[in-house]
Design a protein around this motif. Sequence first.
Motif, short mmCIF file in Angstrom:
data_model
loop_
_atom_site.label_atom_id
_atom_site.label_comp_id
_atom_site.label_asym_id
_atom_site.label_seq_id
_atom_site.Cartn_x
_atom_site.Cartn_y
_atom_site.Cartn_z
N ALA A 62 0.84 -1.21 0.00
CA ALA A 62 0.00 0.00 0.00
C ALA A 62 0.87 1.25 0.00
O ALA A 62 0.61 2.21 -0.74
CB ALA A 62 -0.93 0.00 1.21
N TYR A 63 1.94 1.22 0.80
CA TYR A 63 2.85 2.37 0.87
C TYR A 63 3.49 2.63 -0.50
O TYR A 63 3.51 3.76 -0.99
CB TYR A 63 3.93 2.09 1.92
N GLY A 64 4.00 1.58 -1.12
CA GLY A 64 4.65 1.71 -2.43
C GLY A 64 3.69 2.19 -3.50
O GLY A 64 4.04 3.04 -4.33
N ALA A 65 2.47 1.66 -3.49
CA ALA A 65 1.47 2.07 -4.48
C ALA A 65 1.11 3.54 -4.31
O ALA A 65 1.01 4.29 -5.29
CB ALA A 65 0.23 1.19 -4.36
N MET A 66 0.93 3.98 -3.06
CA MET A 66 0.60 5.38 -2.81
C MET A 66 1.76 6.29 -3.19
O MET A 66 1.56 7.38 -3.73
CB MET A 66 0.21 5.59 -1.34
#
Length: 197
Positions: A34-38
Amino acid sequence: DAYNREITYSTAEFPMGFIDNLPGFVGDALQPVAYGAMQQALKMKVDFDTELRWEKSEYDGSKILQVRAMPQAPVVRHPFTGEPAWWGSMHSHAEYLRSEREKVFGDENLAEATGASRINKTDVYYADTGEKVEVERLKHLDKVTMEVAVPVKMQEGDMVLLDNYLVMHGRCPFEGTRKHAVTWYKSPDYSKAEDEA
């Protein structure tokens, strides 16, 4: 302190509370994804450097990914005149000052907002500790700002150009609709202005 320490501000909060409701190993595996996608989504959408931080929402305590702008000096100097100017985002992004304005002018129907307006929850922090700028300092900033504010009454078809290095700008509530167009220019070569003077 508020004059000497760098300041940063939050620009958005993305709700991630659902991760806490997943089984431990699934939530643990999903969090970096989720962090990487955001982080990638922000790079495609925002044209300035940001920091993404795991935080708890002040509204309900749930997990959020908070977007913060990079640290900046609270007082900047105009590159040509050398005049000091408050960094405008400190005034406009302070949650306390915004809530005080809402008491006078209303909340501009933000409760009914959709899209990006629902995630644009902002506040100002000291960059070195991550702590919020104190209410007393924000009150002082607001007092000084309002004492030197110059109202510009506009009519249909008017356009105002401002030097963001020298003036902070904002608007008062009004009836009707507005068209808000923003254009970014590269920093001018002030040495040419000096030569022509």
